[in-house]
Motif scaffolding. Structure first.
Motif, PDB file in Angstrom:
ATOM      1  N   GLY A 188       0.813  -1.209   0.000  1.00  0.00           N
ATOM      2  CA  GLY A 188       0.000   0.000   0.000  1.00  0.00           C
ATOM      3  C   GLY A 188       0.847   1.260   0.000  1.00  0.00           C
ATOM      4  N   SER A 189       0.251   2.344   0.450  1.00  0.00           N
ATOM      5  CA  SER A 189       0.951   3.627   0.498  1.00  0.00           C
ATOM      6  C   SER A 189       2.010   3.608   1.587  1.00  0.00           C
ATOM      7  CB  SER A 189      -0.043   4.761   0.776  1.00  0.00           C
ATOM      8  OG  SER A 189      -1.034   4.810  -0.237  1.00  0.00           O
ATOM      9  N   TYR A 190       3.127   4.263   1.331  1.00  0.00           N
ATOM     10  CA  TYR A 190       4.167   4.338   2.352  1.00  0.00           C
ATOM     11  C   TYR A 190       4.932   5.650   2.237  1.00  0.00           C
ATOM     12  CZ  TYR A 190       7.380   2.770  -1.378  1.00  0.00           C
ATOM     13  OH  TYR A 190       8.091   2.643  -2.546  1.00  0.00           O
ATOM     14  N   ILE A 191       5.553   6.004   3.323  1.00  0.00           N
ATOM     15  CA  ILE A 191       6.425   7.180   3.385  1.00  0.00           C
ATOM     16  C   ILE A 191       7.818   6.675   3.713  1.00  0.00           C
ATOM     17  CG2 ILE A 191       6.882   9.384   4.521  1.00  0.00           C
ATOM     18  CD1 ILE A 191       3.908   9.496   5.257  1.00  0.00           C
ATOM     19  N   ARG A 192       8.785   7.002   2.874  1.00  0.00           N
ATOM     20  CA  ARG A 192      10.151   6.534   3.069  1.00  0.00           C
ATOM     21  C   ARG A 192      10.942   7.547   3.897  1.00  0.00           C
ATOM     22  NH1 ARG A 192      13.912   3.201   0.352  1.00  0.00           N
ATOM     23  NH2 ARG A 192      12.375   2.682  -1.266  1.00  0.00           N
ATOM     24  N   PHE A 193      11.659   7.029   4.868  1.00  0.00           N
ATOM     25  CA  PHE A 193      12.552   7.846   5.673  1.00  0.00           C
ATOM     26  C   PHE A 193      13.982   7.336   5.489  1.00  0.00           C
ATOM     27  CE2 PHE A 193       8.415   7.992   7.741  1.00  0.00           C
ATOM     28  CZ  PHE A 193       8.235   9.349   7.936  1.00  0.00           C
ATOM     29  N   GLU A 194      14.919   8.011   6.103  1.00  0.00           N
ATOM     30  CA  GLU A 194      16.314   7.629   5.942  1.00  0.00           C
ATOM     31  C   GLU A 194      16.574   6.213   6.418  1.00  0.00           C
ATOM     32  OE1 GLU A 194      20.795   9.065   7.388  1.00  0.00           O
ATOM     33  OE2 GLU A 194      19.020  10.184   7.999  1.00  0.00           O
ATOM     34  N   ARG A 195      15.922   5.810   7.521  1.00  0.00           N
ATOM     35  CA  ARG A 195      16.216   4.503   8.105  1.00  0.00           C
ATOM     36  C   ARG A 195      15.098   3.488   7.926  1.00  0.00           C
ATOM     37  NH1 ARG A 195      18.634   4.952  14.034  1.00  0.00           N
ATOM     38  NH2 ARG A 195      19.143   2.806  13.487  1.00  0.00           N
ATOM     39  N   GLY A 196      13.960   3.904   7.375  1.00  0.00           N
ATOM     40  CA  GLY A 196      12.881   2.936   7.246  1.00  0.00           C
ATOM     41  C   GLY A 196      11.636   3.494   6.581  1.00  0.00           C
ATOM     42  N   PHE A 197      10.518   2.783   6.788  1.00  0.00           N
ATOM     43  CA  PHE A 197       9.234   3.143   6.193  1.00  0.00           C
ATOM     44  C   PHE A 197       8.180   3.343   7.276  1.00  0.00           C
ATOM     45  CE2 PHE A 197      11.247   0.315   3.027  1.00  0.00           C
ATOM     46  CZ  PHE A 197      11.168   1.092   1.877  1.00  0.00           C
ATOM     47  N   ARG A 198       7.182   4.166   6.944  1.00  0.00           N
ATOM     48  CA  ARG A 198       5.910   4.200   7.668  1.00  0.00           C
ATOM     49  C   ARG A 198       4.859   3.951   6.610  1.00  0.00           C
ATOM     50  NH1 ARG A 198       2.399   8.455   9.456  1.00  0.00           N
ATOM     51  NH2 ARG A 198       3.890  10.056   8.812  1.00  0.00           N
ATOM     52  N   TYR A 199       3.999   2.950   6.824  1.00  0.00           N
ATOM     53  CA  TYR A 199       3.220   2.468   5.690  1.00  0.00           C
ATOM     54  C   TYR A 199       1.831   1.970   6.082  1.00  0.00           C
ATOM     55  CZ  TYR A 199       5.444  -1.762   7.533  1.00  0.00           C
ATOM     56  OH  TYR A 199       5.903  -2.753   8.357  1.00  0.00           O
ATOM     57  N   GLU A 200       1.040   1.680   5.046  1.00  0.00           N
ATOM     58  CA  GLU A 200      -0.385   1.387   5.191  1.00  0.00           C
ATOM     59  C   GLU A 200      -0.683  -0.072   5.515  1.00  0.00           C
ATOM     60  OE1 GLU A 200      -4.454   1.755   2.458  1.00  0.00           O
ATOM     61  OE2 GLU A 200      -2.476   2.001   1.555  1.00  0.00           O
ATOM     62  N   ARG A 201      -0.076  -0.990   4.777  1.00  0.00           N
ATOM     63  CA  ARG A 201      -0.379  -2.412   4.935  1.00  0.00           C
ATOM     64  C   ARG A 201       0.932  -3.202   4.937  1.00  0.00           C
ATOM     65  NH1 ARG A 201      -2.550  -4.319   0.439  1.00  0.00           N
ATOM     66  NH2 ARG A 201      -3.484  -6.136   1.457  1.00  0.00           N
ATOM     67  N   GLN A 202       0.858  -4.432   5.477  1.00  0.00           N
ATOM     68  CA  GLN A 202       2.063  -5.256   5.501  1.00  0.00           C
ATOM     69  C   GLN A 202       1.707  -6.738   5.491  1.00  0.00           C
ATOM     70  OE1 GLN A 202       4.344  -4.592   9.101  1.00  0.00           O
ATOM     71  NE2 GLN A 202       2.895  -5.681  10.395  1.00  0.00           N
ATOM     72  N   ARG A 203       2.670  -7.518   5.052  1.00  0.00           N
ATOM     73  CA  ARG A 203       2.608  -8.972   5.169  1.00  0.00           C
ATOM     74  C   ARG A 203       3.884  -9.413   5.885  1.00  0.00           C
ATOM     75  NH1 ARG A 203       0.237 -13.271   2.610  1.00  0.00           N
ATOM     76  NH2 ARG A 203      -0.648 -11.959   0.967  1.00  0.00           N
ATOM     77  N   VAL A 204       3.724 -10.099   6.999  1.00  0.00           N
ATOM     78  CA  VAL A 204       4.879 -10.641   7.715  1.00  0.00           C
ATOM     79  C   VAL A 204       5.276 -11.939   7.014  1.00  0.00           C
ATOM     80  CG1 VAL A 204       5.795 -11.440   9.921  1.00  0.00           C
ATOM     81  CG2 VAL A 204       4.065  -9.633   9.877  1.00  0.00           C
ATOM     82  N   ARG A 205       6.483 -11.981   6.469  1.00  0.00           N
ATOM     83  CA  ARG A 205       6.924 -13.153   5.727  1.00  0.00           C
ATOM     84  C   ARG A 205       7.615 -14.176   6.624  1.00  0.00           C
ATOM     85  NH1 ARG A 205       9.009  -9.443   1.423  1.00  0.00           N
ATOM     86  NH2 ARG A 205      11.113 -10.123   1.980  1.00  0.00           N
TER      87      ARG A 205
END
Length: 226
Positions: free
Chosen positions: A99-116
């Protein structure tokens, strides 16, 4: 006016890493995870969508809020958090950022995820963990679990890593990080008593041999103990 960053349109979902506590519904029917910071307010499933933890009606991640799932770009950075005392019993997750995400220097803040994948650390005794045992606390109807070997789990309720993965569903894989300590359960009292009896028998035999050797050499030699 600050220029906006260009929109990203990756051909594959970005990969991120985070730490969390494994959790299981009180009825044992479904498994998931509980975050360690802002995410500790709401457990989530293997495949899930973020919601604003402040109860606002905007869609996560909102640029003027810190809601949404969080992860870092590098596995070693997430693993480094596990050395902190309050996070020692968490597990390391590899996630797909959806989904939508915001990229930062060290990581992401985002809408949806799947734990693999979820990587479980060794038991506190140092042995490779074979189960996830009841940690003695929980939140929102879920019991928190922690890694343990068969011996250290004791009489607590426990679930194998494969069982947890099956209850979590959606293709989750759970790995156990190799331990550095003893393998298997610690000896119990009957085992210790048996070992002590064996040692005593060997000592009596050794003293008997010394006594016979002393008599053969013309002396009384040491006598067996009374």
């Amino acid at each position: 006016m600050r220029p906006r960053l260009p929109d990203e349109r990756p051909t594959e979902p970005p990969t991120g890493y985070k730490i969390a506590h494994p959790v299981l519904d009180a009825d044992g029917g479904c498994a998931g995870f509980l975050g360690v910071s802002l995410g500790a307010a709401a457990p989530y499933r293997v495949l899930d969508e973020a919601r604003c933890v402040y109860g606002r009606r905007h869609r996560a991640p909102h640029r003027r809020c810190d809601c949404g799932f969080h992860c870092v770009h590098e596995r070693r950075v997430a693993a480094g958090l596990l050395v902190q005392a309050e996070y020692r019993k968490a597990v390391l997750l590899e996630v797909s950022v959806l989904g939508s995400y915001i990229r930062f220097e060290r990581g992401f803040r985002y809408e949806r995820q799947r734990v693999r994948t979820a990587t479980v650390g060794p038991c506190p005794c140092g042995a490779t963990a074979s189960v996830l045992a009841d940690a003695g606390w929980g939140r929102d109807g879920r019991r928190v679990l922690e890694a343990a070997c068969g011996g250290c789990a004791g009489g607590r309720r426990r679930w194998t890593l494969d069982t947890f993965a099956r209850l979590a569903g959606d293709g989750l894989t759970v790995w156990a990080e190799p331990g550095t300590g003893p393998v298997g359960p610690a000896p119990d009292m009957p085992e210790l008593v048996a070992e002590a009896a064996l040692l005593q028998a060997r000592l009596d035999w050794f003293q008997g041999q010394l006594s016979r050797l002393g008599r053969a050499m013309g002396g009384d030699g040491p006598h067996p103990r009374d």
